[in-house]
Write a protein that holds these residues in place. Sequence first.
Motif, mmCIF file in Angstrom:
data_model
loop_
_atom_site.group_PDB
_atom_site.id
_atom_site.type_symbol
_atom_site.label_atom_id
_atom_site.label_comp_id
_atom_site.label_asym_id
_atom_site.label_seq_id
_atom_site.Cartn_x
_atom_site.Cartn_y
_atom_site.Cartn_z
ATOM 1 N N LYS A 69 -8.641 55.775 37.370
ATOM 2 C CA LYS A 69 -7.931 56.629 37.381
ATOM 3 C C LYS A 69 -8.327 57.796 38.500
ATOM 4 C CE LYS A 69 -3.920 56.663 34.503
ATOM 5 N NZ LYS A 69 -4.416 55.368 33.596
ATOM 6 N N GLU A 70 -9.877 57.849 38.612
ATOM 7 C CA GLU A 70 -10.702 58.539 39.313
ATOM 8 C C GLU A 70 -10.155 58.156 40.700
ATOM 9 O OE1 GLU A 70 -12.262 56.800 37.003
ATOM 10 O OE2 GLU A 70 -12.523 58.355 35.597
ATOM 11 N N LEU A 71 -9.734 57.197 41.172
ATOM 12 C CA LEU A 71 -9.408 57.013 42.539
ATOM 13 C C LEU A 71 -8.099 57.731 42.898
ATOM 14 C CD1 LEU A 71 -9.691 52.905 42.977
ATOM 15 C CD2 LEU A 71 -11.320 54.655 44.084
ATOM 16 N N ASP A 72 -7.182 57.634 41.998
ATOM 17 C CA ASP A 72 -6.098 58.576 42.074
ATOM 18 C C ASP A 72 -6.665 60.167 42.532
ATOM 19 O OD1 ASP A 72 -5.539 56.421 40.909
ATOM 20 O OD2 ASP A 72 -3.600 57.042 40.301
ATOM 21 N N GLU A 73 -7.192 60.613 41.613
ATOM 22 C CA GLU A 73 -7.924 61.875 41.917
ATOM 23 C C GLU A 73 -8.292 62.267 43.267
ATOM 24 O OE1 GLU A 73 -9.906 62.538 38.062
ATOM 25 O OE2 GLU A 73 -7.905 62.093 37.030
ATOM 26 N N ALA A 74 -9.399 61.228 43.368
ATOM 27 C CA ALA A 74 -9.981 61.445 44.693
ATOM 28 C C ALA A 74 -9.069 61.505 45.948
ATOM 29 C CB ALA A 74 -10.834 60.323 44.926
ATOM 30 N N ALA A 75 -7.976 60.648 45.838
ATOM 31 C CA ALA A 75 -7.259 60.526 47.061
ATOM 32 C C ALA A 75 -6.121 61.683 47.047
ATOM 33 C CB ALA A 75 -6.040 59.337 46.847
ATOM 34 N N CYS A 76 -5.976 62.145 45.604
ATOM 35 C CA CYS A 76 -5.036 63.390 45.690
ATOM 36 C C CYS A 76 -5.955 64.705 46.121
ATOM 37 C CB CYS A 76 -4.764 63.579 44.070
ATOM 38 S SG CYS A 76 -4.164 65.213 43.710
ATOM 39 N N ILE A 77 -7.161 64.737 45.917
ATOM 40 C CA ILE A 77 -7.941 66.038 46.387
ATOM 41 C C ILE A 77 -7.916 65.952 47.887
ATOM 42 C CG2 ILE A 77 -10.270 66.857 46.697
ATOM 43 C CD1 ILE A 77 -10.370 65.895 43.730
ATOM 44 N N ASP A 78 -7.827 64.478 48.517
ATOM 45 C CA ASP A 78 -7.895 64.400 49.933
ATOM 46 C C ASP A 78 -6.476 64.435 50.352
ATOM 47 O OD1 ASP A 78 -10.400 63.707 50.017
ATOM 48 O OD2 ASP A 78 -10.142 61.449 50.040
ATOM 49 N N GLY A 79 -5.663 64.785 49.540
ATOM 50 C CA GLY A 79 -4.232 65.317 50.118
ATOM 51 C C GLY A 79 -3.137 64.301 50.188
ATOM 52 N N CYS A 80 -3.435 63.178 49.437
ATOM 53 C CA CYS A 80 -2.306 62.337 49.456
ATOM 54 C C CYS A 80 -1.378 62.567 48.379
ATOM 55 C CB CYS A 80 -2.816 60.839 48.930
ATOM 56 S SG CYS A 80 -3.335 59.935 50.176
ATOM 57 N N GLY A 81 -0.092 62.249 48.692
ATOM 58 C CA GLY A 81 1.227 62.564 47.514
ATOM 59 C C GLY A 81 1.113 61.292 46.804
ATOM 60 N N ALA A 82 2.228 61.373 45.867
ATOM 61 C CA ALA A 82 2.096 60.076 44.912
ATOM 62 C C ALA A 82 2.659 58.766 45.814
ATOM 63 C CB ALA A 82 3.376 60.305 43.934
ATOM 64 N N TRP A 83 3.180 58.890 46.708
ATOM 65 C CA TRP A 83 3.766 57.631 47.525
ATOM 66 C C TRP A 83 2.321 57.403 48.315
ATOM 67 C CZ3 TRP A 83 8.036 55.339 46.671
ATOM 68 C CH2 TRP A 83 9.056 55.935 45.970
ATOM 69 N N GLY A 84 1.620 58.317 48.844
ATOM 70 C CA GLY A 84 0.383 57.985 49.543
ATOM 71 C C GLY A 84 -0.621 57.276 48.693
ATOM 72 N N ILE A 85 -0.803 57.599 47.477
ATOM 73 C CA ILE A 85 -1.743 57.229 46.470
ATOM 74 C C ILE A 85 -1.236 55.626 46.408
ATOM 75 C CG2 ILE A 85 -2.548 57.242 44.320
ATOM 76 C CD1 ILE A 85 -2.366 60.287 44.330
ATOM 77 N N PHE A 86 0.042 55.491 45.907
ATOM 78 C CA PHE A 86 0.824 54.133 45.781
ATOM 79 C C PHE A 86 0.238 53.339 46.676
ATOM 80 C CE2 PHE A 86 4.051 51.132 45.827
ATOM 81 C CZ PHE A 86 3.995 50.485 44.722
ATOM 82 N N PHE A 87 0.774 53.513 48.014
ATOM 83 C CA PHE A 87 0.582 52.619 49.061
ATOM 84 C C PHE A 87 -0.792 52.413 49.676
ATOM 85 C CE2 PHE A 87 5.351 53.426 49.408
ATOM 86 C CZ PHE A 87 5.913 52.084 49.449
#
Lengths: 297, 296
Positions: A187-205
């Motif tokens: 799940k840390e990957l999601d969080e890192a991506a989230c901090i980098d400004g990804c939305g839910a769709w960005g994290i998914f794709f």
Amino acid sequence: MAKSESSFRSVRKFGPKELAIYIGLVLWAVINLFPVYWLFTFSLKSNDEILGDNIAGLPRTWLWSNYSTVLALGGKDSELGFFNGGIIPGFVNSAFIAVVTVGLVLIASMMATFALTRLLWKGKKRMNSFFMLGLTIPVHVAIVPLFIILGNLHLKSTYIALIVPYAAFSLAMGILVCTGFMQDIPKELDEAACIDGCGAWGIFFRVIVPLMKPAVATVAIYTLLQCWNEFMFASIFISDARHKTIPVVAQALNGAHDRDYGATGAALVLATFPVLIFYIFFSKKIQDSFIAGAVKG
Amino acid sequence: MKKLYGNKLTIFLFLLPALVLFISILIAPIFMSGYVSLFKLQGMNLSTREFVGFDNYRKLFNGGTYDIKVALKNAFLLAGLSVFIQLPLSLALALALGSGRKGERWFLSINFMPVLISAVIIGMLWSKLCNPSYGVMNYILDLLHIERPAGGLLANKNTILGAVFTPVLWQYVGYHMLLMYAGVKSVPPEYREAAMIDGASEAQVNRHIVLPFIKPIIKISVIFAVTGSLKSYDLIAVMIGDTGVYEKAYVPSISMQRYLFKFNQFGLGSAVATMLIVLCFIFALIIGFVFREKED
């Protein structure tokens, strides 16, 4: 696991019991190989050999011309109208339907799995069990309703008539397999991506999907083979010769082309061997995908 | 993060494709099949429907074109053979191959191969093997000094059921073997080693360590074997024709197909489909229950 094997082998003595087990194993393997051997040799024989003097042996003259006969069969021959276009279009139809189905199953099941394993909402467990019902629902339920609906929408004898039902019936397996893999992505990957400004769709794709390659392979192989060999829907929803898939083409050959048995055999070889050759190269991967489709984790 | 992953619209959109497919093709049709089975239709035209209640079901068992009792009996027989002959054979293979014999990968791969061949093609091959004029089965019958049945194995009322069931059972031995083999391989090696050091024979290890360990997989195999037998269609459909002899080998799916597309009786066909769904669920529940009882 592999480590333990050697120690057991040394424990086991090669006595009469072992011999009996091996004889049994070899016998069963021969029974499983025989149909393939027989089909192949059959496809290279003349009617004379098939019908009497050489039923199970190797062909005396290898009639490769049986293959050109089959490949040359075309729609213009009215006698063979069922076979419109020949076996090649059957291949193209089967391949196209299988590939599109795989794409649809992958997109739908990965998206659903993302919602079921990562997004935050109540009722995830219940929704998951709901999808898992798909593992036990028999395809028969869909026949009458789909037949009526497809008829009303004028979609019978189109690719859609097979792609959508195939995808729907492969979905449960797709979600089952994807869940196993997606839970292992930290799940840390999601969080890192989230901090980098990804939305839910960005994290998914950008994060999840690229990490799902093993699951994609498993689901794709399993779905592909299911579609390739499916017969019930294919024989009921497709009546137009131009859209027939390989199993239906093969069955149509059975009665209608009895004058030339060898050519029928050649058509069956052409329908079967691509899968078997694929299996020779990817046997472990194919076996794993069948295991993953049945057993959780 | 919470805000991102808790967004209702996002959740809905991610579920949407799967839900649309699933509900429209699997869930809604269950109810539609059940609904249609209560009506008498002219062909597939819903506007001609006439409510007849459970008449279609009554007709299936009494006075329908096909005797559904024969089809059901055959399906149950197939399920029984599947559980008591096919699965033990698969289990024996899985145990023999799972305990580290030379060539186990080869045997495994060869035995699984029939699963990948289209049932249509297996059915056609088997029909040819049973052909009364040139089939290889003639030789085998002669070798065993069994009289060749009139019309061939697949067209004789005494032999047809056995001749039809043989390839159906054979094809999936390898599938169940593979599942069970995976289970056998997942038994931690320490368990085996400890038992062997204590002097247990291979048979004892199999019985007291491996079997309890792979019980969940055996449960799955039993469910697949039974529901698969109830649903069986492809292979049998390819091997049998339309005359009276063949009706001896009908299974419910074949009766359903004939009602629907030979006689255009959609009410009756739907009744068979609905019955199959209910039977599959009931058996899945019963099998789950039986295995849970034993686990305690």
